[in-house]
Design an enzyme around this catalytic site. Structure first.
Site, PDB file in Angstrom:
ATOM      1  N   GLU A 270      20.525  43.580  30.165  1.00 58.40           N
ATOM      2  CA  GLU A 270      20.455  42.813  31.328  1.00 58.40           C
ATOM      3  C   GLU A 270      19.217  44.537  32.162  1.00 58.40           C
ATOM      4  O   GLU A 270      18.443  43.536  32.841  1.00 58.40           O
ATOM      5  CB  GLU A 270      21.292  42.619  32.477  1.00 58.40           C
ATOM      6  CG  GLU A 270      21.322  40.759  31.552  1.00 58.40           C
ATOM      7  CD  GLU A 270      23.105  40.951  32.708  1.00 58.40           C
ATOM      8  OE1 GLU A 270      23.310  39.161  33.083  1.00 58.40           O
ATOM      9  OE2 GLU A 270      23.849  41.796  31.898  1.00 58.40           O
TER      10      GLU A 270
ATOM     11  N   HIS B  95       8.525  26.853  24.411  1.00 58.41           N
ATOM     12  CA  HIS B  95       9.902  26.143  25.326  1.00 58.41           C
ATOM     13  C   HIS B  95      10.890  26.394  25.280  1.00 58.41           C
ATOM     14  O   HIS B  95      11.918  25.291  25.751  1.00 58.41           O
ATOM     15  CB  HIS B  95       8.888  25.092  25.391  1.00 58.41           C
ATOM     16  CG  HIS B  95       7.716  24.308  25.081  1.00 58.41           C
ATOM     17  ND1 HIS B  95       6.722  23.973  26.828  1.00 58.41           N
ATOM     18  CD2 HIS B  95       6.717  24.700  24.530  1.00 58.41           C
ATOM     19  CE1 HIS B  95       5.646  24.253  25.789  1.00 58.41           C
ATOM     20  NE2 HIS B  95       5.997  24.268  24.708  1.00 58.41           N
TER      21      HIS B  95
ATOM     22  N   LYS C  36      35.699  38.660  29.894  1.00 63.63           N
ATOM     23  CA  LYS C  36      34.100  38.682  29.776  1.00 63.63           C
ATOM     24  C   LYS C  36      33.957  40.384  28.803  1.00 63.63           C
ATOM     25  O   LYS C  36      34.490  40.695  28.824  1.00 63.63           O
ATOM     26  CB  LYS C  36      33.802  38.884  30.772  1.00 63.63           C
ATOM     27  CG  LYS C  36      33.494  37.937  32.291  1.00 63.63           C
ATOM     28  CD  LYS C  36      32.652  36.655  31.406  1.00 63.63           C
ATOM     29  CE  LYS C  36      31.315  37.011  31.962  1.00 63.63           C
ATOM     30  NZ  LYS C  36      30.469  37.009  32.797  1.00 63.63           N
TER      31      LYS C  36
ATOM     32  N   SER D  66      34.641  42.869  33.212  1.00 61.67           N
ATOM     33  CA  SER D  66      34.063  42.611  34.563  1.00 61.67           C
ATOM     34  C   SER D  66      35.716  42.959  34.885  1.00 61.67           C
ATOM     35  O   SER D  66      36.837  42.684  34.396  1.00 61.67           O
ATOM     36  CB  SER D  66      34.103  40.545  34.510  1.00 61.67           C
ATOM     37  OG  SER D  66      34.636  40.237  35.664  1.00 61.67           O
TER      38      SER D  66
END
Ligand code: ARG
Length: 465
Positions: free
Chosen positions: A295, A161, A288, A282
């Site tokens: 992804e 979980h 970043k 970024s």
């Protein structure tokens, strides 16, 4: 009309030319040109068989083989112009052959239909893709074995979980993926068996009256057998659905792994460092470093699942045998092959450059009562019924939460208040090392078991299994 006849191989019964809009709508050459080498390989085998059975002379065969080889070279070198008025790869090649070598070329299509021809090309293509997928899966399996070996003995939290559950070895986590991709490999190998059956000879759908020898073609092309029913053969695409389904499963495994890498590379986890060369920045936030590769792999699973859905939906409700709908089978399969192979390749490369922050991972096991189950098991070994033990440990955890401490912060006297069977050996049991090493059941995370699993995997990899 003459013009029409010379343009279309099937123009005989038509009085008028095909509308340009229809040519544009029905063509598949824009994408099935990818099958050219398989189409040529299949045609050469077919011609060889026709000659062996008296349907072509030796000279005709030689001229066909030479003509096909020259077409293949032209396509290889980008010197062939594909024409959409010739619809598909089969007719583009056949027409070029006839233009090049004349009447012998016009004999090639004897005892054959595009219906069995396209099934042949597609099977030959997918057979190669299976072999390529097995290699790519082996690369990724090898990457996991190397990581498991490199980080042997290092501890991290295992989750259920997405809550800290029990401490495990990093290597155990890596070997979980080794198993998953190992099953994917088995599935592809199994799927290849059903792909590797020769469809040619089914002709349009009823077989042929011409004296052909399907077994001979199968032998030339390395097929394990010939299909048993001509009607099934010209309408069947379950081999393509099966391949896409196996590929979807691979992409799902990659997607789960990607999700973990995205989580683990976040500042909140800080479990891994993905090498700079696999990340991007970024355009607005200078600090970043984004995990774009995992992804995108996760994102691309959407299109692979979509392709599987397309194929399944395409087949639903099709009457026997061939229907033009089947031409829609290729793009989803090609897209799946491209997406899954690119994802596998880049993931293997990224894994080879992955670094675990072992200190941070170990530290994450120190909080969250990760050895609570070990305390319960300790009580069970001292004859306390498991349900009662579960309750005792639950109360102990509640008290620790109240005090703001971990189980290991309690004194022996404090722990004994929960149960008199507890002795000082409990501290070893409550340590994460003790917890990991106690899990010696087959498939468990104890160092002993994981070492066996890694050694077995190393042997499998070196044996090519
Ligand atoms: N381009 C077609 C396909 O991909 C080849 C078979 C066409 N057969 C036919 N009878 N129109 O399915």
């Amino acid at each position: 009309m003459d013009n029409q006849k010379s343009k279309k191989l099937w123009g005989g019964r038509f009085a008028g030319a095909t509308a340009a809009s229809v040519e544009a709508f029905t063509e598949s050459i824009s994408y099935d040109q990818r099958l050219y080498s398989y189409d040529i390989m299949g045609s050469k085998a077919h011609a060889t068989m026709l000659a062996a059975n008296g349907l072509l002379s030796k000279e005709e065969l030689a001229s066909i083989i030479e003509g096909l080889s020259s077409i293949e070279t032209r396509i290889d070198e980008g010197n062939f112009s594909f024409k959409s008025e010739l619809e598909d790869i089969h007719m583009n090649i056949e027409k070029a052959l006839i233009d090049d070598i004349g009447p012998a070329g016009a004999k090639l299509h004897s005892a054959r239909s595009r219906n069995d021809q396209v099934a042949l090309d597609f099977r030959l293509y997918l057979r190669d893709q299976c072999d390529r997928f097995v290699e790519l899966l082996d690369d990724i399996r090898r990457a996991f074995v190397l990581l498991a070996r490199e980080y042997m003995g290092q501890i991290m939290p295992g989750y259920t979980h997405l809550q800290r559950a029990q401490p495990v070895l990093i290597s155990h986590h890596m070997m979980a993926y080794y198993e998953m991709f190992g099953r994917d490999r088995e599935r592809i190998i199994d799927c290849r068996k059903r792909i590797n059956i020769l469809p040619l000879g089914a002709a349009a759908m009823a077989g042929t009256g011409l004296p052909i020898d399907r077994e001979q073609v199968a032998e030339i092309l390395g097929f394990d057998g010939v299909t048993a029913n001509s009607m099934d053969t010209s309408g069947d695409r379950d081999f393509a659905i099966e391949f896409t389904s196996c590929s979807t499963q691979i992409q799902l495994h990659l997607s789960r792994l990607s999700e973990e890498l995205v989580l683990w590379s976040s500042q909140e986890f800080s479990f891994v460092q993905i090498a700079d060369k696999f990340c991007t920045g970024s355009s607005i936030m200078p600090q970043k470093k984004n995990p774009d590769i995992p992804e995108l792999i996760r994102g691309k699973s959407g299109r692979v699942v979509g392709s599987l859905m397309s194929l399944i939906t395409l087949m639903k409700g099709l009457p026997l045998t061939y229907n033009r709908d089947l031409q829609e089978d290729k793009e989803p399969v090609f897209d799946t092959v491209d997406t899954v192979s690119a994802s596998l390749a880049i993931m293997a490369e990224m894994l080879a450059n992955l670094q675990f922050n072992t200190g941070r991972m170990k530290e994450a096991t120190q909080t969250g009562f990760m050895t609570a189950t070990d305390l319960a098991d300790y009580l069970v070994l001292h004859n306390v019924p498991f349900r009662e033990a579960h309750g005792i440990v639950g109360r102990a955890v509640a008290i620790c939460i109240e005090k703001g401490c971990e189980l290991t912060d309690l004194t022996l006297a404090e722990i004994r208040e929960f149960s008199p069977v507890i002795d000082k050996d409990i501290f070893e049991v409550l340590s994460v090392e003790g917890s990991v090493n106690s899990r010696i059941s087959t498939g468990g995370t104890a160092g002993l078991r994981v070492e066996e699993a890694v050694a077995r995997a190393e042997k499998q990899m070196s044996d090519g299994d």
